[in-house]
Design a protein around this motif. Structure first.
Motif, PDB file in Angstrom:
ATOM      1  N   LEU A  20       0.831  -1.211   0.000  1.00 56.77           N
ATOM      2  CA  LEU A  20       0.000   0.000   0.000  1.00 56.77           C
ATOM      3  C   LEU A  20       0.864   1.259   0.000  1.00 56.77           C
ATOM      4  O   LEU A  20       0.571   2.223  -0.720  1.00 56.77           O
ATOM      5  N   LEU A  21       1.915   1.248   0.796  1.00 60.68           N
ATOM      6  CA  LEU A  21       2.790   2.408   0.862  1.00 60.68           C
ATOM      7  C   LEU A  21       3.515   2.634  -0.469  1.00 60.68           C
ATOM      8  O   LEU A  21       3.606   3.771  -0.943  1.00 60.68           O
ATOM      9  N   LEU A  22       4.010   1.574  -1.077  1.00 59.33           N
ATOM     10  CA  LEU A  22       4.711   1.722  -2.354  1.00 59.33           C
ATOM     11  C   LEU A  22       3.767   2.214  -3.461  1.00 59.33           C
ATOM     12  O   LEU A  22       4.148   3.047  -4.282  1.00 59.33           O
ATOM     13  N   ILE A  23       2.539   1.732  -3.462  1.00 67.39           N
ATOM     14  CA  ILE A  23       1.547   2.219  -4.429  1.00 67.39           C
ATOM     15  C   ILE A  23       1.279   3.702  -4.195  1.00 67.39           C
ATOM     16  O   ILE A  23       1.230   4.499  -5.136  1.00 67.39           O
ATOM     17  N   ALA A  24       1.112   4.070  -2.932  1.00 67.59           N
ATOM     18  CA  ALA A  24       0.853   5.474  -2.602  1.00 67.59           C
ATOM     19  C   ALA A  24       2.028   6.365  -3.018  1.00 67.59           C
ATOM     20  O   ALA A  24       1.823   7.470  -3.541  1.00 67.59           O
ATOM     21  N   LEU A  25       3.248   5.897  -2.798  1.00 63.01           N
ATOM     22  CA  LEU A  25       4.421   6.674  -3.202  1.00 63.01           C
ATOM     23  C   LEU A  25       4.487   6.813  -4.721  1.00 63.01           C
ATOM     24  O   LEU A  25       4.833   7.886  -5.243  1.00 63.01           O
ATOM     25  N   PHE A  26       4.128   5.755  -5.446  1.00 61.44           N
ATOM     26  CA  PHE A  26       4.088   5.832  -6.908  1.00 61.44           C
ATOM     27  C   PHE A  26       3.036   6.843  -7.367  1.00 61.44           C
ATOM     28  O   PHE A  26       3.292   7.648  -8.277  1.00 61.44           O
ATOM     29  N   LEU A  27       1.871   6.813  -6.730  1.00 66.49           N
ATOM     30  CA  LEU A  27       0.819   7.774  -7.096  1.00 66.49           C
ATOM     31  C   LEU A  27       1.267   9.213  -6.839  1.00 66.49           C
ATOM     32  O   LEU A  27       1.030  10.101  -7.658  1.00 66.49           O
ATOM     33  N   LYS A  28       1.923   9.408  -5.709  1.00 60.23           N
ATOM     34  CA  LYS A  28       2.328  10.772  -5.331  1.00 60.23           C
ATOM     35  C   LYS A  28       3.493  11.276  -6.187  1.00 60.23           C
ATOM     36  O   LYS A  28       3.441  12.388  -6.710  1.00 60.23           O
ATOM     37  N   TYR A  29       4.538  10.461  -6.301  1.00 55.07           N
ATOM     38  CA  TYR A  29       5.745  10.946  -6.979  1.00 55.07           C
ATOM     39  C   TYR A  29       5.841  10.537  -8.447  1.00 55.07           C
ATOM     40  O   TYR A  29       6.407  11.264  -9.252  1.00 55.07           O
ATOM     41  N   GLY A  30       5.280   9.386  -8.805  1.00 54.64           N
ATOM     42  CA  GLY A  30       5.340   8.930 -10.188  1.00 54.64           C
ATOM     43  C   GLY A  30       4.286   9.576 -11.064  1.00 54.64           C
ATOM     44  O   GLY A  30       4.561  10.011 -12.177  1.00 54.64           O
ATOM     45  N   LEU A  31       3.075   9.638 -10.538  1.00 55.15           N
ATOM     46  CA  LEU A  31       1.972  10.198 -11.319  1.00 55.15           C
ATOM     47  C   LEU A  31       1.590  11.611 -10.886  1.00 55.15           C
ATOM     48  O   LEU A  31       0.688  12.202 -11.467  1.00 55.15           O
ATOM     49  N   GLN A  32       2.254  12.106  -9.848  1.00 56.88           N
ATOM     50  CA  GLN A  32       1.979  13.463  -9.334  1.00 56.88           C
ATOM     51  C   GLN A  32       0.515  13.634  -8.912  1.00 56.88           C
ATOM     52  O   GLN A  32      -0.078  14.694  -9.100  1.00 56.88           O
ATOM     53  N   THR A  33      -0.086  12.566  -8.359  1.00 55.69           N
ATOM     54  CA  THR A  33      -1.467  12.622  -7.885  1.00 55.69           C
ATOM     55  C   THR A  33      -1.556  12.025  -6.489  1.00 55.69           C
ATOM     56  O   THR A  33      -0.616  11.401  -5.997  1.00 55.69           O
ATOM     57  N   ALA A  34      -2.686  12.210  -5.873  1.00 51.01           N
ATOM     58  CA  ALA A  34      -3.049  11.555  -4.610  1.00 51.01           C
ATOM     59  C   ALA A  34      -2.016  11.689  -3.495  1.00 51.01           C
ATOM     60  O   ALA A  34      -1.581  10.689  -2.924  1.00 51.01           O
ATOM     61  N   PRO A  35      -1.629  12.925  -3.119  1.00 54.07           N
ATOM     62  CA  PRO A  35      -0.669  13.056  -2.012  1.00 54.07           C
ATOM     63  C   PRO A  35      -1.229  12.551  -0.677  1.00 54.07           C
ATOM     64  O   PRO A  35      -0.465  12.123   0.183  1.00 54.07           O
ATOM     65  N   LEU A  36      -2.548  12.566  -0.532  1.00 54.44           N
ATOM     66  CA  LEU A  36      -3.164  12.078   0.705  1.00 54.44           C
ATOM     67  C   LEU A  36      -2.945  10.572   0.873  1.00 54.44           C
ATOM     68  O   LEU A  36      -2.897  10.064   1.994  1.00 54.44           O
ATOM     69  N   ALA A  37      -2.771   9.869  -0.246  1.00 57.71           N
ATOM     70  CA  ALA A  37      -2.574   8.416  -0.186  1.00 57.71           C
ATOM     71  C   ALA A  37      -1.334   8.057   0.623  1.00 57.71           C
ATOM     72  O   ALA A  37      -1.336   7.069   1.366  1.00 57.71           O
TER      73      ALA A  37
END
Length: 153
Positions: A20-37
Motif C-alpha cells: 500500500l505504501l509503495l503504491i501510494a508513493l508511486f501515485l504521489k511521486y510517479g503520477l503526481q497525484t493523490a498526495p493524501l494516499a
C-alpha cells in the motif's frame, strides 16, 4: 492463537502495508497525484510496523530465539517484503513451533521479560487494552514528530 499464527499474520500484514505504501508513493511521486494516499498508507504501515515489532519481540521471548535471530526478525520489517522470507525461514527451521510456554501450567517465568509475557498470557484482555494504548501512544508520538525525512531537517 499460537506463536506461529501470530507471527505469520503480522509478518503478512507488514508486507501488505508495504504494498500500500509503495503504491501510494508511486501515485504521489510517479503520477503526481493523490498526495493524501501517502499520509494514509504511511500511517497504516507505521502502525502495522509497530505491531510487527511488538509481536516479534513477544514471539522472540517465547521461542527463546538467539539474539541474532530476534534482531534479524525485527530488522526484516525495514526492508520491503523481507518479513515473508524471514517468517518462512523461521518456520522451516522449527523456530515457530509449539504453544505459549509461559501460559497457565507452562514454564515458570524467569527474568523481567518472561514475567511480563506470563502476565500477558494469563490476562489477555487486560494486556490487549494496555498494548493498544501503548502502541497508540507511540504511534501518536511518531505522528507528532512527522515523516522521518523531517526529523533531522
Amino acid at each position: 492463537m499460537s506463536p506461529r499464527a501470530l507471527f505469520r499474520s503480522v509478518a503478512f500484514a507488514e508486507a501488505v502495508t508495504w504494498t500500500l505504501l509503495l503504491i501510494a508513493l508511486f501515485l504521489k511521486y510517479g503520477l503526481q497525484t493523490a498526495p493524501l494516499a501517502t499520509t494514509i498508507a504511511g500511517g497504516l504501515h507505521g502502525f502495522v510496523f509497530l505491531c510487527y515489532v511488538a509481536s516479534t519481540c513477544f514471539t522472540w521471548v517465547n521461542q527463546k530465539w538467539t539474539t541474532g535471530t530476534g534482531l534479524l526478525a525485527v530488522a526484516s520489517a525495514v526492508v520491503p517484503y523481507a518479513t515473508i522470507p524471514v517468517e518462512k525461514s523461521l518456520d522451516r527451521r522449527g523456530l515457530l513451533d509449539g504453544g505459549w510456554r509461559l501460559a497457565d501450567g507452562g514454564d515458570e517465568p524467569r527474568g523481567l521479560l518472561e514475567k511480563l509475557q506470563a502476565w500477558v498470557l494469563r490476562k489477555p484482555a487486560t494486556a490487549v487494552v494496555v498494548a493498544l494504548v501503548a502502541v497508540a501512544a507511540v504511534f501518536s508520538f511518531l505522528l507528532f514528530l512527522g515523516p522521518p525525512d523531517a526529523w533531522f531537517a
